[in-house]
Design a protein around this motif. Structure first.
Motif, PDB file in Angstrom:
ATOM      1  N   GLU A   1       0.827  -1.212   0.000  1.00  0.00           N
ATOM      2  CA  GLU A   1       0.000   0.000   0.000  1.00  0.00           C
ATOM      3  C   GLU A   1       0.863   1.265   0.000  1.00  0.00           C
ATOM      4  O   GLU A   1       0.619   2.196  -0.780  1.00  0.00           O
ATOM      5  CB  GLU A   1      -0.907  -0.028   1.244  1.00  0.00           C
ATOM      6  CG  GLU A   1      -1.743   1.220   1.434  1.00  0.00           C
ATOM      7  CD  GLU A   1      -2.450   1.244   2.802  1.00  0.00           C
ATOM      8  OE1 GLU A   1      -2.434   0.227   3.522  1.00  0.00           O
ATOM      9  OE2 GLU A   1      -3.016   2.305   3.123  1.00  0.00           O
ATOM     10  N   PHE A   2       1.895   1.290   0.847  1.00  0.00           N
ATOM     11  CA  PHE A   2       2.634   2.535   1.002  1.00  0.00           C
ATOM     12  C   PHE A   2       3.603   2.773  -0.145  1.00  0.00           C
ATOM     13  O   PHE A   2       3.892   3.915  -0.493  1.00  0.00           O
ATOM     14  CB  PHE A   2       3.294   2.595   2.382  1.00  0.00           C
ATOM     15  CG  PHE A   2       2.240   2.607   3.457  1.00  0.00           C
ATOM     16  CD1 PHE A   2       1.444   3.724   3.634  1.00  0.00           C
ATOM     17  CD2 PHE A   2       1.981   1.475   4.206  1.00  0.00           C
ATOM     18  CE1 PHE A   2       0.417   3.733   4.569  1.00  0.00           C
ATOM     19  CE2 PHE A   2       0.963   1.466   5.152  1.00  0.00           C
ATOM     20  CZ  PHE A   2       0.183   2.595   5.328  1.00  0.00           C
TER      21      PHE A   2
ATOM     22  N   ILE B   1       1.342   4.358  -2.718  1.00  0.00           N
ATOM     23  CA  ILE B   1       1.093   5.769  -2.373  1.00  0.00           C
ATOM     24  C   ILE B   1       2.342   6.608  -2.703  1.00  0.00           C
ATOM     25  O   ILE B   1       2.234   7.691  -3.269  1.00  0.00           O
ATOM     26  CB  ILE B   1       0.715   5.917  -0.877  1.00  0.00           C
ATOM     27  CG1 ILE B   1      -0.623   5.218  -0.599  1.00  0.00           C
ATOM     28  CG2 ILE B   1       0.646   7.382  -0.480  1.00  0.00           C
ATOM     29  CD1 ILE B   1      -1.016   5.161   0.861  1.00  0.00           C
TER      30      ILE B   1
ATOM     31  N   PHE C   1       2.529   7.463  -6.310  1.00  0.00           N
ATOM     32  CA  PHE C   1       1.644   8.587  -6.650  1.00  0.00           C
ATOM     33  C   PHE C   1       2.268   9.894  -6.173  1.00  0.00           C
ATOM     34  O   PHE C   1       2.332  10.871  -6.905  1.00  0.00           O
ATOM     35  CB  PHE C   1       0.273   8.434  -5.970  1.00  0.00           C
ATOM     36  CG  PHE C   1      -0.635   7.436  -6.633  1.00  0.00           C
ATOM     37  CD1 PHE C   1      -0.902   7.514  -8.001  1.00  0.00           C
ATOM     38  CD2 PHE C   1      -1.253   6.446  -5.892  1.00  0.00           C
ATOM     39  CE1 PHE C   1      -1.749   6.600  -8.603  1.00  0.00           C
ATOM     40  CE2 PHE C   1      -2.105   5.530  -6.495  1.00  0.00           C
ATOM     41  CZ  PHE C   1      -2.349   5.607  -7.849  1.00  0.00           C
TER      42      PHE C   1
ATOM     43  N   ILE D   1       0.344  14.931   0.814  1.00  0.00           N
ATOM     44  CA  ILE D   1       0.250  13.493   1.083  1.00  0.00           C
ATOM     45  C   ILE D   1       1.187  13.076   2.217  1.00  0.00           C
ATOM     46  O   ILE D   1       2.328  13.530   2.273  1.00  0.00           O
ATOM     47  CB  ILE D   1       0.617  12.719  -0.204  1.00  0.00           C
ATOM     48  CG1 ILE D   1      -0.408  13.041  -1.298  1.00  0.00           C
ATOM     49  CG2 ILE D   1       0.694  11.216   0.055  1.00  0.00           C
ATOM     50  CD1 ILE D   1       0.002  12.548  -2.682  1.00  0.00           C
ATOM     51  N   GLY D   2       0.712  12.214   3.103  1.00  0.00           N
ATOM     52  CA  GLY D   2       1.616  11.608   4.083  1.00  0.00           C
ATOM     53  C   GLY D   2       1.190  11.722   5.531  1.00  0.00           C
ATOM     54  O   GLY D   2       1.750  11.052   6.386  1.00  0.00           O
ATOM     55  N   ASP D   3       0.195  12.569   5.823  1.00  0.00           N
ATOM     56  CA  ASP D   3      -0.259  12.637   7.221  1.00  0.00           C
ATOM     57  C   ASP D   3      -1.702  12.143   7.286  1.00  0.00           C
ATOM     58  O   ASP D   3      -2.237  11.640   6.300  1.00  0.00           O
ATOM     59  CB  ASP D   3      -0.098  14.068   7.761  1.00  0.00           C
ATOM     60  CG  ASP D   3       0.357  14.057   9.212  1.00  0.00           C
ATOM     61  OD1 ASP D   3      -0.363  13.467  10.041  1.00  0.00           O
ATOM     62  OD2 ASP D   3       1.422  14.618   9.510  1.00  0.00           O
ATOM     63  N   ASP D   4      -2.345  12.279   8.446  1.00  0.00           N
ATOM     64  CA  ASP D   4      -3.731  11.818   8.560  1.00  0.00           C
ATOM     65  C   ASP D   4      -4.674  12.663   7.714  1.00  0.00           C
ATOM     66  O   ASP D   4      -5.718  12.188   7.279  1.00  0.00           O
ATOM     67  CB  ASP D   4      -4.171  11.834  10.036  1.00  0.00           C
ATOM     68  CG  ASP D   4      -3.409  10.798  10.839  1.00  0.00           C
ATOM     69  OD1 ASP D   4      -3.603   9.603  10.590  1.00  0.00           O
ATOM     70  OD2 ASP D   4      -2.584  11.184  11.686  1.00  0.00           O
TER      71      ASP D   4
ATOM     72  N   ASP E   1     -11.489   8.666   3.414  1.00  0.00           N
ATOM     73  CA  ASP E   1     -11.294   7.268   3.791  1.00  0.00           C
ATOM     74  C   ASP E   1     -12.395   6.456   3.134  1.00  0.00           C
ATOM     75  O   ASP E   1     -13.547   6.871   3.125  1.00  0.00           O
ATOM     76  CB  ASP E   1     -11.391   7.099   5.311  1.00  0.00           C
ATOM     77  CG  ASP E   1     -10.050   6.778   5.923  1.00  0.00           C
ATOM     78  OD1 ASP E   1      -9.376   5.861   5.418  1.00  0.00           O
ATOM     79  OD2 ASP E   1      -9.678   7.451   6.903  1.00  0.00           O
TER      80      ASP E   1
ATOM     81  N   ASP F   1      -9.282  10.949  11.755  1.00  0.00           N
ATOM     82  CA  ASP F   1      -8.125  11.544  11.069  1.00  0.00           C
ATOM     83  C   ASP F   1      -8.012  13.045  11.351  1.00  0.00           C
ATOM     84  O   ASP F   1      -6.908  13.579  11.499  1.00  0.00           O
ATOM     85  CB  ASP F   1      -8.214  11.293   9.553  1.00  0.00           C
ATOM     86  CG  ASP F   1      -7.695   9.915   9.170  1.00  0.00           C
ATOM     87  OD1 ASP F   1      -6.765   9.413   9.839  1.00  0.00           O
ATOM     88  OD2 ASP F   1      -8.213   9.332   8.197  1.00  0.00           O
TER      89      ASP F   1
ATOM     90  N   ARG G   1       2.721  14.161  12.024  1.00  0.00           N
ATOM     91  CA  ARG G   1       3.378  12.920  12.469  1.00  0.00           C
ATOM     92  C   ARG G   1       4.877  13.137  12.658  1.00  0.00           C
ATOM     93  O   ARG G   1       5.566  12.240  13.142  1.00  0.00           O
ATOM     94  CB  ARG G   1       3.175  11.824  11.414  1.00  0.00           C
ATOM     95  CG  ARG G   1       1.723  11.408  11.250  1.00  0.00           C
ATOM     96  CD  ARG G   1       1.573  10.412  10.125  1.00  0.00           C
ATOM     97  NE  ARG G   1       0.199   9.931  10.008  1.00  0.00           N
ATOM     98  CZ  ARG G   1      -0.201   9.038   9.119  1.00  0.00           C
ATOM     99  NH1 ARG G   1       0.678   8.530   8.262  1.00  0.00           N
ATOM    100  NH2 ARG G   1      -1.461   8.660   9.077  1.00  0.00           N
TER     101      ARG G   1
ATOM    102  N   ASP H   1      -3.691   8.744  14.300  1.00  0.00           N
ATOM    103  CA  ASP H   1      -4.666   7.784  14.802  1.00  0.00           C
ATOM    104  C   ASP H   1      -4.230   6.383  14.404  1.00  0.00           C
ATOM    105  O   ASP H   1      -3.418   6.192  13.487  1.00  0.00           O
ATOM    106  CB  ASP H   1      -6.100   8.116  14.369  1.00  0.00           C
ATOM    107  CG  ASP H   1      -6.366   7.829  12.909  1.00  0.00           C
ATOM    108  OD1 ASP H   1      -5.422   7.845  12.102  1.00  0.00           O
ATOM    109  OD2 ASP H   1      -7.537   7.595  12.566  1.00  0.00           O
TER     110      ASP H   1
ATOM    111  N   SER I   1      -5.021   3.090  12.824  1.00  0.00           N
ATOM    112  CA  SER I   1      -5.946   2.362  11.958  1.00  0.00           C
ATOM    113  C   SER I   1      -5.351   1.032  11.508  1.00  0.00           C
ATOM    114  O   SER I   1      -6.045   0.029  11.436  1.00  0.00           O
ATOM    115  CB  SER I   1      -6.366   3.208  10.757  1.00  0.00           C
ATOM    116  OG  SER I   1      -5.258   3.813  10.142  1.00  0.00           O
ATOM    117  N   ASP I   2      -4.055   0.990  11.237  1.00  0.00           N
ATOM    118  CA  ASP I   2      -3.448  -0.234  10.705  1.00  0.00           C
ATOM    119  C   ASP I   2      -2.847  -1.127  11.786  1.00  0.00           C
ATOM    120  O   ASP I   2      -2.357  -2.215  11.489  1.00  0.00           O
ATOM    121  CB  ASP I   2      -2.359   0.114   9.684  1.00  0.00           C
ATOM    122  CG  ASP I   2      -2.924   0.850   8.486  1.00  0.00           C
ATOM    123  OD1 ASP I   2      -4.150   0.800   8.297  1.00  0.00           O
ATOM    124  OD2 ASP I   2      -2.145   1.481   7.752  1.00  0.00           O
TER     125      ASP I   2
END
Ligand code: ADP
Ligand code: MG
Length: 300
Positions: A9-10, A13, A16, A30-33, A50, A78, A151, A199, A201-202
């Motif tokens: 996944e990362f 990302i 992109f 891109i890159g934070d919540d 999300d 988020d 982060r 947060d 999530s993963d």
């Protein structure tokens, strides 16, 4: 050509992100919540989305109310993780022809219930046919620049703290009913002055990799201090994910103060320490320190 599986996944990302250029109105992309956007006056906008897919994030048969609640809940989470307040959301819905109107109504009720509780205005969306149920919520929030938490700000010596308890979110149903930690974040941001926050999530192990990498620090988690949901194993607490709690790096002085004296509704615990070296995420258990590798859910 690498495969999705190879990149993960990362990796996808990152591919992109490398091709994207943004103008100066974007404070953090891109890159934070959530993304952070300059607004006129002394405010920042927060922008995130999300997506939930039937069969991946919830089962066929999950009540519509719970899916609606979760779809907006993870977006509110988020925004909370950035230190801000959620304001507006759009809801895009893909539905199979076989979906029932009852399910859709219940979905709407779940969405409206959590929107009302957190002061979110539902202002649009899109509805299309899809082979399975897909829900994509985009959320807009705001934050005072002095309260923004990324982060990337953790420094060596900070205490790593977490709200609530971790693990067993699927079996217990927490992943469908959690209350996003907005109140906690808004209480802590001015008082505990988190230097980095996100947060969960993963799964703690996966998510902390981002906090450590983006802050350029090491993180040592003390296994015995990780608060677990009743009945959850340490492995579940570290790796299972969908906890939707907040993890943060606090300066020791403010951390000591809020941990000593805080309102009863605030569950906050120290679980570790930020270190200069070694980089990466480490688990300390029984006097031994070993690398805490991400083992959470893999999309590809
Ligand atoms: P979270 O779990 O906090 O919602 P994710 O782990 O899903 O965050 O995503 C990590 C970061 O990558 C976020 O900043 C998100 O906006 C960004 N991101 C995810 N997918 C894409 C994509 N397809 N294009 C651009 N950015 C993306
Ligand atoms: Mg997040």
């Amino acid at each position: 050509m690498p495969t999705l599986h190879r990149l993960g996944e990362f990796g996808v990302i990152r591919r992109f992100a490398q091709q994207v250029r943004v103008d100066r109105s974007v404070v953090h992309g891109i890159g934070d919540d959530a993304a952070v956007i300059h607004l006129p006056g002394r405010r920042y906008g927060l922008f995130a989305s999300d997506m939930l897919v039937e069969g991946v994030h919830f089962r066929r048969g999950t009540p519509g109310f719970r899916v609606g609640w979760k779809a907006l809940g993870c977006n509110i989470s988020d925004i909370a993780a950035m230190g801000g307040v959620p304001r507006y959301a759009t809801v895009s819905l893909g539905l199979p022809r076989s979906a029932s109107l009852d399910w859709c109504d219940a979905f709407g009720r779940g969405l409206r219930a959590i929107a009302k509780r957190f002061g979110v205005n539902l202002v649009g969306g899109d509805t299309v046919r899809s082979p399975r149920i897909v829900v994509d919520v985009a959320i807009w929030g705001e934050v005072e620049p002095r309260h923004l938490v990324l982060r990337s700000g953790a420094v060596p010596g900070d205490w790593l703290c977490v709200t609530g308890r971790l693990g067993d979110s699927y079996r217990s149903g927490k992943h469908l009913r959690f209350v996003p930690r907005l109140r906690e974040a808004r209480y802590l941001v001015p008082r505990a002055k988190p230097r980095a926050m996100m947060d969960l999530s993963d799964g703690l192990a996966s998510d902390l990799q981002h906090l450590a990498a983006q802050s350029g620090v090491g993180i040592v988690v003390d296994a015995a201090m990780v608060p677990r949901t009743r009945g959850a194993t340490l492995q579940q607490a570290l790796h299972e994910g969908e906890d939707f709690e907040l993890v943060m790096a606090l300066p020791p002085e403010t951390a000591r103060r809020v941990l000593r004296r805080h309102p009863r509704w605030l569950a906050l615990r120290r679980i570790g320490t930020v270190v200069r070296a070694p980089r990466g995420v480490w688990l300390e258990q029984g006097g031994r320190r070993e690398r805490l590798l991400p083992k959470g859910f893999k999309h590809f």
